[in-house]
Design a protein around this motif. Sequence first.
Motif: not given
Length: 334
Positions: A197-201, A151-152, A165-166
């Motif tokens: 989405m994890a990026a948003g939260s 996952y990216v 990776v993030d």
Amino acid sequence: MPARRLPTLEDVAARAGVSRATASRAVNLDPRVRAQSRIAVEAAVTELGYRPNRAARSLVNQEVDSIAVVVPEAEDRVFADPFFAAMLASITQRLADSPVQVLLAMGQPGGRQKIERYLRGGYTDGAIIVSHHRDDDLSDVIHETKLPAVYVGRPYAGDVGIPWVDVDNNSGAALAAEHLISQGRRRLATIAGPQDMAAGSDRLAGWTAALQRAGLDSGLVEFGDFTSASGAVAMERLLERAPDLDAVFVASDLMAVAAMHEVQSRGISVPEQIAVVGFDDTHAAQLTRPPLTTVINPVGELAGRAVDLLLQLMQGDSVDPVVLQTAMVKRTSG
């Protein structure tokens, strides 16, 4: 309707009345297999619709033919968002000196059957999954097919048994808050990304925590979906709710550019009256007037590390998640 389970080599062996080892040798055209067994296996393969697993074969032969970049988003969003273009270009560039082909698989949220069929069909040796949502069930497909995948972006559900990776989205958003607070801004708002989405939260969590540490109100929040249109609508709502706000952090540059245009269209000056900070550091951030202050999302490094992790998986190595640090690019919008 649940996807039909793909036939396995064990199914082929059972239908043909041979051992799994014999079925495997027959499928791989081993001349030592007796004609009677080979005919039985070939008939079972045809009847069951069995397809050999390319990923498993690549592990044996140490040959990788293709990698799929999977983006479970609508095509119009993929082509409109510079993040996806930069990600795909970086992955392709990372593999430019290898014989590996890079394939793109997209799918509208809520209708990802085509992506699932593609991944289950054994058409690729591995997958890099970008921009996944809470309700995505792609991890189930990955586990069922044993397809090497990375996952990216941190999976929303946490540990799904697939490496990722993030960037440190939480700390990046906190940097934006601390920067604005250090300028004396006190009426701050944010346009958050989608909370499935994890990026948003994560970006909303980092922003909120930083404001609370400073003793400031963290309740001025509107939500977008990382698209330009949603950024404009969210900014309009914030201005209606809080005409006195003096700073806004926007969870993506694409939304931030639209938000800035919305502010300026009302005759409000940036940054004198309202400071604007984005997240991503895309090329568009340099083209606004004034240029956009933003948090770096290191797309090239994310892509490179994702490719490296995937190739390690294909070689049978175990890998751990990777979290990249970020920083701010201070321009003149905030």
